[in-house]
Design a protein around this motif. Structure first.
Motif, mmCIF file in Angstrom:
data_model
loop_
_atom_site.group_PDB
_atom_site.id
_atom_site.type_symbol
_atom_site.label_atom_id
_atom_site.label_comp_id
_atom_site.label_asym_id
_atom_site.label_seq_id
_atom_site.Cartn_x
_atom_site.Cartn_y
_atom_site.Cartn_z
ATOM 1 N N UNK A 183 -42.151 -42.126 -31.277
ATOM 2 C CA UNK A 183 -42.233 -42.472 -29.853
ATOM 3 C C UNK A 183 -43.295 -41.644 -29.135
ATOM 4 N N UNK A 184 -43.388 -40.350 -29.464
ATOM 5 C CA UNK A 184 -44.271 -39.440 -28.737
ATOM 6 C C UNK A 184 -45.624 -39.249 -29.410
ATOM 7 N N UNK A 185 -45.710 -39.600 -30.673
ATOM 8 C CA UNK A 185 -46.898 -39.246 -31.454
ATOM 9 C C UNK A 185 -48.171 -39.931 -31.040
ATOM 10 N N UNK A 186 -48.062 -41.150 -30.459
ATOM 11 C CA UNK A 186 -49.312 -41.848 -30.114
ATOM 12 C C UNK A 186 -49.929 -41.359 -28.811
ATOM 13 N N UNK A 187 -49.192 -40.515 -28.069
ATOM 14 C CA UNK A 187 -49.768 -39.931 -26.860
ATOM 15 C C UNK A 187 -49.901 -40.892 -25.698
ATOM 16 N N UNK A 188 -49.368 -42.133 -25.853
ATOM 17 C CA UNK A 188 -49.467 -43.111 -24.773
ATOM 18 C C UNK A 188 -48.088 -43.357 -24.186
ATOM 19 N N UNK A 189 -48.079 -43.836 -22.974
ATOM 20 C CA UNK A 189 -46.810 -44.164 -22.334
ATOM 21 C C UNK A 189 -46.158 -45.324 -23.082
ATOM 22 N N UNK A 190 -44.875 -45.196 -23.391
ATOM 23 C CA UNK A 190 -44.175 -46.224 -24.152
ATOM 24 C C UNK A 190 -43.339 -47.093 -23.233
ATOM 25 N N UNK A 191 -43.246 -48.351 -23.584
ATOM 26 C CA UNK A 191 -42.390 -49.262 -22.834
ATOM 27 C C UNK A 191 -40.940 -48.860 -23.065
ATOM 28 N N UNK A 192 -40.181 -48.762 -21.992
ATOM 29 C CA UNK A 192 -38.797 -48.312 -22.104
ATOM 30 C C UNK A 192 -37.907 -49.486 -22.493
ATOM 31 N N UNK A 193 -37.285 -49.384 -23.676
ATOM 32 C CA UNK A 193 -36.355 -50.411 -24.144
ATOM 33 C C UNK A 193 -34.962 -49.796 -24.225
ATOM 34 N N UNK A 194 -33.975 -50.564 -23.822
ATOM 35 C CA UNK A 194 -32.615 -50.014 -23.750
ATOM 36 C C UNK A 194 -31.624 -50.927 -24.461
ATOM 37 N N UNK A 195 -30.413 -50.380 -24.604
ATOM 38 C CA UNK A 195 -29.323 -51.147 -25.197
ATOM 39 C C UNK A 195 -28.774 -52.158 -24.191
ATOM 40 N N UNK A 196 -28.009 -53.120 -24.722
ATOM 41 C CA UNK A 196 -27.301 -54.063 -23.858
ATOM 42 C C UNK A 196 -26.131 -53.341 -23.194
ATOM 43 N N UNK A 197 -25.878 -53.585 -21.894
ATOM 44 C CA UNK A 197 -24.770 -52.885 -21.229
ATOM 45 C C UNK A 197 -23.413 -53.355 -21.748
ATOM 46 N N UNK A 198 -22.413 -52.477 -21.639
ATOM 47 C CA UNK A 198 -21.042 -52.809 -22.030
ATOM 48 C C UNK A 198 -20.527 -53.944 -21.151
ATOM 49 N N UNK B 13 -51.212 -30.843 -32.391
ATOM 50 C CA UNK B 13 -51.513 -32.130 -31.764
ATOM 51 C C UNK B 13 -50.360 -33.119 -31.977
ATOM 52 N N UNK B 14 -49.457 -32.781 -32.911
ATOM 53 C CA UNK B 14 -48.298 -33.628 -33.190
ATOM 54 C C UNK B 14 -47.037 -32.993 -32.608
ATOM 55 N N UNK B 15 -46.117 -33.815 -32.151
ATOM 56 C CA UNK B 15 -44.893 -33.261 -31.562
ATOM 57 C C UNK B 15 -44.021 -32.558 -32.598
ATOM 58 N N UNK B 16 -43.288 -31.556 -32.141
ATOM 59 C CA UNK B 16 -42.312 -30.851 -32.959
ATOM 60 C C UNK B 16 -40.932 -31.168 -32.387
ATOM 61 N N UNK B 17 -40.045 -31.686 -33.232
ATOM 62 C CA UNK B 17 -38.684 -32.032 -32.804
ATOM 63 C C UNK B 17 -37.705 -31.207 -33.616
ATOM 64 N N UNK B 18 -36.827 -30.493 -32.938
ATOM 65 C CA UNK B 18 -35.796 -29.702 -33.603
ATOM 66 C C UNK B 18 -34.418 -30.205 -33.179
ATOM 67 N N UNK B 19 -33.490 -30.253 -34.117
ATOM 68 C CA UNK B 19 -32.102 -30.618 -33.804
ATOM 69 C C UNK B 19 -31.194 -29.556 -34.410
ATOM 70 N N UNK B 20 -30.350 -28.979 -33.573
ATOM 71 C CA UNK B 20 -29.487 -27.887 -34.045
ATOM 72 C C UNK B 20 -28.451 -28.403 -35.038
#
Length: 880
Positions: free
Chosen positions: A768-783, A684-691
């Motif tokens: 980000x993924x664990x609550x199962x709800x759509x998240x508001x998309x927040x981004x960085x400031x552009x260059x 029920x919880x996400x699995x995240x792998x990073x090589x």
């Protein structure tokens, strides 16, 4: 300094009465003067009159204030202009550098009066740099500080005690102050250091008009050395001493005036002093100088002339410094000449012509000189007298060198010479010989593109491409370029690759498809230079398709057998493939030093070997997809069983996966994913792998989670906020509603992700993924640079053979959060994303998405139109 008449819109400073002198009134006069100069500039008045006139006006202001503050009653002090102001040159934001000098230490009361004088100037908002020193202090500080010594050398009396000024001049112009040899060596080293800060190239995207190689400082350096050695106070006086011909004097003056116009226009745009021609101001400067055209044409025309001017200054600077070198240090003169041929000799490390008008009488001998340079590694450069002869011959030639049959033979000989790439061609470009040989090359000199992708002008890029081709012959580069270092040594006719490199971008800036135009011209060139029809066709094909391999690797799904088959059909045979991969890699490396990374190397390697296998197998024998799936499963299963998993465990898990998963992942990836999914206790919880190690040239981020709305958008937004760039995504869903998403990620420097960052990234993605709800998309400031570029958002649907999937090609301004917005739009329209190829080209995002509709099939025309409209609207809201 030449005097210029002051405009009539304000009083001469010298005519101001004492009761008219106040900060408010003088500021008003200064503003009128500045406005008037701006109007005169816009009306295309002489730039020298504006620059010298500004200094002349400031002379009047300072002289009147000197009188107003009562300094005329002081018998010992004088007011002196130094530095650029001392030369009588002032731009709108230039510093007004002054020296108040005396023979004795000044009393406190006089220092207080001087302080009030300087404060008054600052209150007028004048950028005044000042020093108060005795002649003795000037001498001692100047002997220790080259910059101070140089500023003093350009000192000019304004007012006050002339006897004090004369004593100062006697001191700073004495041989003991800065001996000529010492001063010369110091200024040459200073120039080298300055050039190195700009990577020794005139072609910087945001050049400094003053300090960039070939900029105004290079002209100043010549003046400083000439002034110290000969006492010459101007370019004109330099020509009178014989170190500048009349033509060279006129050329330097023309270049200086052009750079002055650009600098003056820039200063009119700025509020604070700066000489960098940044993206933020290139458009306005181009407009104020009268350059115009569709899109960015005006900027590109201005920068082309700007870069050409820098080249001319740099060339003259180099030649004249060598003449100074001989005159001041006797370098080169003491060597006895060594005869190389009837036309050339070597004197020390320099090659020189044996006859004073050799190049004019027989122009083809210009190429003989470069053959000697290619043959002899001890020749470092061209003697200054021969450089001058070459410059004269270039200007007097009434035809291009390629029209001379003997020159054509020598050019092809150079193309075949093993040392031509690093020695001959680079120097031929610097000395303008390539532009003298080929009319097409002369058109790309200084040709730039107003974007963040192309770091160099077209000519500089092409020469760097030639240098990169040479690196493929060096074993030490095998790790960086394994395929090219393997392939290049066995290419039999390397001259064909060199000619293709010269022509690949030669038609840029002329309208139309530069690849097609260049291909035609390359073919004609080859035939006229005695190459066979087969050789000419190969070169022409390379020029026509020089972008094919990079576009296919970076913007197409190269794991699709149909894509490989189609690419192989265009390449046709392995010979063409080997030439093309060398040209492609060198092209990418020469475009921007930051472009080449392990990800691109891996992509091109996979495309190269997949195409090689397809060609050897025969295009009539396509890949058996089911066989590849079985092969991957067998190898992955063997690895999993070594980890202790039973065949039953593996079978139960893999029954949940669709066939496409096993096709698009390697057996090692499949085993890695499966190991962790089988050990994952809470599904029920996400699995995240990073090589931990680079996978296919990047860091692999694998996400296993229950599917949810806009999941892809949430993931890429999270990665974006951590300054991670997604380059590839395989987005898959299991039969029971779990996502199996693989992202290939690099950091902002194009490197794999440092392992120390892995835990933080995993925690953020789980959150980000664990609550199962759509998240508001927040981004960085552009260059900051992005706001100066406009990229029209474009959505196109590529033709496909089958009816299963839609291929969408997407182009937009590469702002932070762009990928997340695209993913969210897909989710809102209930479309399924199956894969993404993310390519950033400067300020442009050029991405490929593989999608299906809610029914899991190709989009209808109506759905395509709806998606196109929604994407353009969403992206336009995001872009600055």
């Amino acid at each position: 300094m030449p005097s210029t008449d002051l405009p009539m819109s304000y009083q001469s400073p010298s005519s101001l009465q004492d009761d008219e002198i106040s900060v408010a009134k003088l500021k008003s006069q200064l503003k009128k003067f500045a406005d008037d100069q701006k109007d005169l500039f816009t009306s295309h008045n002489s730039i020298s009159e504006l620059v010298l006139g500004r200094a002349n006006y400031m002379d009047g202001v300072l002289k009147r204030l000197w009188q107003y503050f009562g300094f005329t009653k002081e018998p010992d002090i004088c007011l002196v202009a130094v530095g650029g102001y001392g030369r009588g040159e002032l731009h709108p934001l230039s510093d007004i550098d002054i020296l108040i000098s005396s023979t004795h230490v000044l009393p406190e009361s006089l220092n207080a009066k001087i302080s009030r004088f300087i404060t008054f100037l600052w209150d007028l908002k004048l950028e005044v740099g000042h020093a108060v020193r005795t002649i003795s202090e000037c001498s001692s500080i100047g002997r220790e500080d080259l910059t101070v010594a140089t500023n003093l050398q350009e000192s000019r009396w304004l007012c006050g005690c002339e006897e004090t000024f004369d004593k100062l001049q006697l001191e700073i112009h004495s041989e003991s102050f800065w001996p000529t040899e010492t001063f010369y060596k110091a200024k040459v080293q200073e120039q080298r250091d300055r050039h190195s800060r700009y990577h020794d190239t005139t072609y910087n995207l945001e050049p400094d008009i003053k300090s960039t190689p070939g900029g105004l400082r290079d002209i100043h350096t010549l003046g400083w050395i000439a002034r110290r050695h000969f006492g010459a106070t101007s370019l004109l006086e330099m020509s009178q001493y014989g170190f500048l011909t009349d033509a060279e004097y006129r050329e330097l003056l023309e270049c200086q005036n052009y750079l002055w116009r650009v600098r003056f226009a820039l200063h009119l745009q700025l509020k604070r002093y700066d000489n960098r021609l940044t993206f933020a101001h290139q458009v306005q400067v181009a407009e104020s100088l009268g350059y115009s055209g569709e899109g960015n044409r005006g900027v590109e025309m201005m920068m082309k002339e700007f870069y050409r001017t820098l080249r001319r200054v740099a060339e003259l600077n180099k030649m004249l410094l060598k003449l100074f070198d001989q005159a001041i240090l006797n370098n080169g003169i003491e060597h006895d000449p060594e005869i190389l041929s009837q036309d050339f000799q070597r004197r020390g490390p320099l090659i020189e012509a044996r006859k004073p008008a050799l190049f004019q009488s027989r122009p083809e001998t210009i190429l003989d000189m470069f053959l000697h340079i290619a043959n002899d590694s001890t020749i470092e450069s061209v003697a200054p007298s021969t450089l001058r002869q070459l410059r004269t011959a270039r200007r007097r030639l009434n035809k291009f060198l390629h029209t001379i049959p003997a020159a054509r033979e020598k050019f092809i000989e150079l193309c075949r010479h093993p040392n031509s790439l690093t020695r001959a061609f680079v120097l031929m470009h610097k000395l303008g010989v390539l532009a003298t040989y080929l009319p097409q090359w002369s058109q790309i000199v200084g040709q730039m593109q107003f974007d963040l992708f192309h770091v160099y002008t077209v000519d500089e890029h092409s020469v760097r491409l030639l240098k990169h081709i040479h690196t493929f012959s060096q074993p030490e580069n095998h790790q960086k370029h394994p395929i090219c270092c393997e392939v290049f040594p066995r290419i039999q006719k390397k001259e064909l690759l060199i000619i293709a490199a010269i022509f690949h971008d030669i038609a840029k800036g002329r309208g139309g498809d530069h690849s097609e135009i260049g291909a035609e011209e390359a073919y004609e060139f080859c035939i006229s230079h005695g190459l066979s029809n087969h050789e000419a066709k190969l070169v022409s094909w390379l020029v026509r398709y020089h972008l094919l391999m990079s576009v296919t690797a970076q913007r197409r799904d190269i794991y699709d057998p149909d894509v490989i088959n189609e690419f192989a059909k265009q390449v046709r045979d392995e010979e063409y493939l080997e030439y093309l991969v060398c040209l492609t890699v060198a092209d990418i490396c020469a475009t921007n030093p930051a472009l080449w990374n392990s990800w691109k190397r891996t992509l091109l390697a996979e495309l190269f070997y997949s195409t090689q296998r397809a060609l050897r197998r025969g295009l009539e024998n396509p890949v058996d997809v089911r066989e590849r799936i079985r092969h991957n499963q067998q190898l992955a299963s063997a690895l999993l069983r070594k980890e202790g998993f039973s065949a039953r465990d593996i079978e139960v898990l893999w029954q949940r996966f669709k066939a496409d998963y096993f096709l698009r992942h390697s057996h090692k990836q499949i085993a890695w994913h499966s190991t962790h999914i089988l050990r994952h206790s809470d599904h029920s919880q996400p699995l995240i792998l990073i090589s931990k190690k680079a996978t296919r040239g990047g860091t692999e981020v694998f996400v296993y989670s229950r599917d949810q709305h806009a999941l892809f958008a949430s993931i890429v937004a999270t990665l974006d906020r951590r300054n991670l760039n997604v380059h590839d995504a395989q987005v898959m869903t299991s039969k029971d509603g779990y996502v199996l998403d693989t992202f290939m990620v690099l950091d902002q420097h194009g490197k794999v992700i440092d392992e120390s960052r892995h835990d933080a990234i995993i925690k953020q993605l789980v959150r980000t993924l664990g609550n199962g709800r759509s998240n508001k998309i927040r981004t960085r400031r552009p260059h900051r640079n992005l706001q100066h570029f406009k990229v029209k958002t474009r959505v196109e649907f590529l033709p496909t053979k089958g009816k299963k999937r839609t291929l969408l090609e997407f182009v937009a301004l590469d702002t932070p959060g762009l990928l997340a917005i695209v993913g969210a739009t897909f989710a809102d329209l209930n479309l399924h994303l199956h894969g993404a190829k993310i390519t950033t080209i400067g300020e442009r995002a050029e991405d490929l998405f593989i999608i299906t509709n809610a029914q899991g099939i190709k989009l209808t025309e109506e759905e395509e139109l709806d998606l196109q409209q929604q994407l353009i609207e969403s992206v336009n809201k995001l872009t600055p």
